[in-house]
Design a protein around this motif. Structure first.
Motif, short mmCIF file in Angstrom:
data_model
loop_
_atom_site.label_atom_id
_atom_site.label_comp_id
_atom_site.label_asym_id
_atom_site.label_seq_id
_atom_site.Cartn_x
_atom_site.Cartn_y
_atom_site.Cartn_z
N SER A 51 55.86 52.64 63.55
CA SER A 51 56.93 52.03 64.33
C SER A 51 56.55 50.62 64.81
CB SER A 51 57.27 52.92 65.53
OG SER A 51 58.23 52.32 66.33
N LYS A 52 55.31 50.49 65.25
CA LYS A 52 54.87 49.21 65.82
C LYS A 52 54.46 48.20 64.75
CE LYS A 52 52.03 47.18 69.37
NZ LYS A 52 51.32 47.38 70.59
N TYR A 53 53.92 48.68 63.63
CA TYR A 53 53.43 47.79 62.57
C TYR A 53 54.06 48.16 61.21
CZ TYR A 53 49.81 46.64 66.02
OH TYR A 53 49.14 46.25 67.15
N PRO A 54 55.38 48.11 61.10
CA PRO A 54 56.02 48.52 59.84
C PRO A 54 55.63 47.63 58.67
CG PRO A 54 57.61 47.45 61.28
CD PRO A 54 56.36 47.65 62.08
N HIS A 55 55.20 46.41 58.94
CA HIS A 55 54.80 45.49 57.87
C HIS A 55 53.42 45.83 57.29
CE1 HIS A 55 53.06 43.94 61.58
NE2 HIS A 55 52.19 43.26 60.85
N LEU A 56 52.68 46.73 57.94
CA LEU A 56 51.34 47.07 57.46
C LEU A 56 51.29 48.42 56.74
CD1 LEU A 56 49.11 45.92 60.46
CD2 LEU A 56 49.58 44.72 58.31
N THR A 57 52.35 49.22 56.85
CA THR A 57 52.35 50.54 56.22
C THR A 57 53.64 50.76 55.45
OG1 THR A 57 53.33 51.62 58.14
CG2 THR A 57 50.92 51.58 58.03
N VAL A 58 53.55 51.62 54.46
CA VAL A 58 54.76 52.01 53.73
C VAL A 58 55.25 53.37 54.20
CG1 VAL A 58 54.24 50.61 51.70
CG2 VAL A 58 53.45 52.99 51.80
N GLY A 59 54.44 54.04 55.02
CA GLY A 59 54.84 55.35 55.51
C GLY A 59 53.85 55.90 56.51
N ALA A 60 54.26 57.00 57.14
CA ALA A 60 53.42 57.68 58.11
C ALA A 60 53.72 59.17 58.04
CB ALA A 60 53.70 57.16 59.52
N LEU A 61 52.67 59.95 58.16
CA LEU A 61 52.82 61.40 58.23
C LEU A 61 52.21 61.86 59.54
CD1 LEU A 61 53.51 64.17 57.05
CD2 LEU A 61 51.29 64.15 55.92
N GLY A 62 53.01 62.42 60.40
CA GLY A 62 52.54 62.91 61.68
C GLY A 62 52.84 64.39 61.80
N SER A 63 51.82 65.20 61.71
CA SER A 63 51.99 66.65 61.84
C SER A 63 51.73 67.07 63.27
CB SER A 63 51.00 67.35 60.90
OG SER A 63 51.05 68.74 61.07
N SER A 64 52.69 67.76 63.87
CA SER A 64 52.57 68.24 65.26
C SER A 64 52.21 67.13 66.23
CB SER A 64 51.52 69.36 65.35
OG SER A 64 51.85 70.43 64.51
N GLY A 65 52.83 65.99 66.05
CA GLY A 65 52.55 64.85 66.92
C GLY A 65 52.91 65.15 68.37
N VAL A 66 51.99 64.84 69.25
CA VAL A 66 52.18 65.04 70.68
C VAL A 66 53.16 63.98 71.18
CG1 VAL A 66 51.05 65.05 72.93
CG2 VAL A 66 49.86 65.95 70.93
N VAL A 67 54.21 64.41 71.88
CA VAL A 67 55.18 63.45 72.40
C VAL A 67 55.22 63.44 73.93
CG1 VAL A 67 56.64 63.43 70.35
CG2 VAL A 67 57.07 65.10 72.14
N LEU A 68 54.61 64.44 74.55
CA LEU A 68 54.59 64.50 76.00
C LEU A 68 53.22 65.02 76.45
CD1 LEU A 68 56.06 64.40 78.76
CD2 LEU A 68 56.77 66.75 78.35
N ALA A 69 52.48 64.16 77.12
CA ALA A 69 51.16 64.56 77.61
C ALA A 69 51.32 65.54 78.77
CB ALA A 69 50.37 63.34 78.07
N VAL A 70 50.53 66.59 78.76
CA VAL A 70 50.55 67.60 79.82
C VAL A 70 49.14 67.68 80.39
CG1 VAL A 70 50.96 70.03 80.36
CG2 VAL A 70 52.36 68.89 78.62
N GLU A 71 49.02 67.42 81.69
CA GLU A 71 47.69 67.36 82.30
C GLU A 71 47.01 68.71 82.35
OE1 GLU A 71 45.58 65.89 86.43
OE2 GLU A 71 47.58 65.19 85.94
#
Length: 131
Positions: free
Chosen positions: A56-76
């Motif tokens: 998302s931040k560097y679309p010009h440097l990658t052609v794709g991304a694979l995120g398995s079970s990506g954490v979207v909300l940190a839980v303390e």
């Protein structure tokens, strides 16, 4: 490797470091990397989130991304994680969960005793204090 540099251990810095790494390899044409080399980031859990954020931040440097079970909300205090580890370990037999419990008890006993400084030294964390 100093306490003062811990402030750089954050997701923004990690993304920036990877962007720098890719650009450095391209610029210096190291390991056969050039401007036409395609990059795909891959990760699971926290690294999965980082993979998606990088794209998302560097679309010009990658052609794709694979995120398995990506954490979207940190839980303390994520006790569900501990329960899942215990449950998964139990599938390998009761000796596995017993071993995990013993390791936790051992580490907690060191942290709660006079061995705290030695433990912190082993992990180069002498300047950290308990809260």
């Amino acid at each position: 490797m100093s306490f003062a540099n811990l402030k750089f251990l954050n997701s923004e810095q990690g993304l920036s470091d990877l962007a720098y790494f890719i650009q450095f390899l391209r610029k210096n044409k190291l390991y056969g990397v050039n401007d036409q080399t395609k990059w795909v980031t891959v990760g699971g859990s926290y690294a999965g989130a980082m993979s998606a954020w990088f794209r998302s931040k560097y679309p010009h440097l990658t052609v794709g991304a694979l995120g398995s079970s990506g954490v979207v909300l940190a839980v303390e205090d994520f006790s569900d994680f501990d329960r899942q580890v215990y449950k998964s370990a139990g599938k390998n037999g009761p000796e596995c969960t017993t071993a995990l419990q013993r390791v936790n008890q051992y580490v907690e006993s060191i942290i709660d005793s006079d061995g705290r400084l030695a433990f912190q030294t082993q992990f180069k964390a002498e300047q950290l204090t308990a809260t």
